[in-house]
Design a protein around this motif. Structure first.
Motif, PDB file in Angstrom:
ATOM      1  N   UNK A  22      36.586  18.931  19.185  1.00  0.00           N
ATOM      2  CA  UNK A  22      36.819  17.973  20.083  1.00  0.00           C
ATOM      3  C   UNK A  22      38.042  17.071  19.621  1.00  0.00           C
ATOM      4  N   UNK A  23      38.050  16.703  18.496  1.00  0.00           N
ATOM      5  CA  UNK A  23      39.293  15.790  18.046  1.00  0.00           C
ATOM      6  C   UNK A  23      40.431  16.307  17.973  1.00  0.00           C
ATOM      7  N   UNK A  24      40.545  17.772  18.007  1.00  0.00           N
ATOM      8  CA  UNK A  24      41.779  18.352  17.903  1.00  0.00           C
ATOM      9  C   UNK A  24      42.406  18.434  19.554  1.00  0.00           C
ATOM     10  N   UNK A  25      41.404  18.354  20.409  1.00  0.00           N
ATOM     11  CA  UNK A  25      41.749  18.282  21.841  1.00  0.00           C
ATOM     12  C   UNK A  25      41.789  16.900  22.381  1.00  0.00           C
ATOM     13  N   UNK A  30      33.842   7.890  23.228  1.00  0.00           N
ATOM     14  CA  UNK A  30      34.106   6.966  24.090  1.00  0.00           C
ATOM     15  C   UNK A  30      34.716   7.303  25.529  1.00  0.00           C
ATOM     16  N   UNK A  31      35.594   8.398  25.026  1.00  0.00           N
ATOM     17  CA  UNK A  31      36.288   8.756  26.306  1.00  0.00           C
ATOM     18  C   UNK A  31      35.467   9.840  27.304  1.00  0.00           C
ATOM     19  N   UNK A  32      34.405  10.444  26.729  1.00  0.00           N
ATOM     20  CA  UNK A  32      33.446  11.159  27.532  1.00  0.00           C
ATOM     21  C   UNK A  32      32.839  10.341  28.406  1.00  0.00           C
ATOM     22  N   UNK A  33      32.202   9.205  27.633  1.00  0.00           N
ATOM     23  CA  UNK A  33      31.349   8.495  28.291  1.00  0.00           C
ATOM     24  C   UNK A  33      32.095   7.511  29.608  1.00  0.00           C
ATOM     25  N   UNK A  34      33.325   7.329  29.213  1.00  0.00           N
ATOM     26  CA  UNK A  34      34.501   6.638  30.367  1.00  0.00           C
ATOM     27  C   UNK A  34      34.408   7.653  31.547  1.00  0.00           C
TER      28      UNK A  34
END
Length: 83
Positions: A22-25, A30-34
């Motif tokens: 997930x970090x690689x992409x 926080x981005x998923x929650x937003x």
């Protein structure tokens, strides 16, 4: 107990690999929650509300389930050792 530790280590390794991918992409919690319209603070508030709701219900259920389990455990015939 050994199976439990092995399973826990496999779960931790799978989580590490998933997090690295997930970090690689470029994804973060926080981005998923937003993207679903929540802030981290709101997520924690929902989690706290869920825990405040769940604990009394778990305890209430345990008042019935634990005695039933205990008496079933006491009165059921013992299992054979080859199972």
């Amino acid at each position: 107990m050994n199976q439990f530790v092995t399973g826990l280590l496999k779960l931790l390794l799978a989580s590490l690999i998933a997090g690295a991918l997930m970090n690689l992409f470029g994804l973060s919690a926080e981005k998923i929650l937003m993207s679903i319209g929540l802030t981290p603070l709101e997520a924690w508030e929902y989690l706290a509300r869920f825990i405040a709701w769940a604990i009394p219900n778990v305890l209430l259920g345990a008042v019935i389930i634990l005695p039933v389990w205990f008496f079933a455990y006491l009165f059921l015939p013992p299992r054979s050792s080859d199972e």
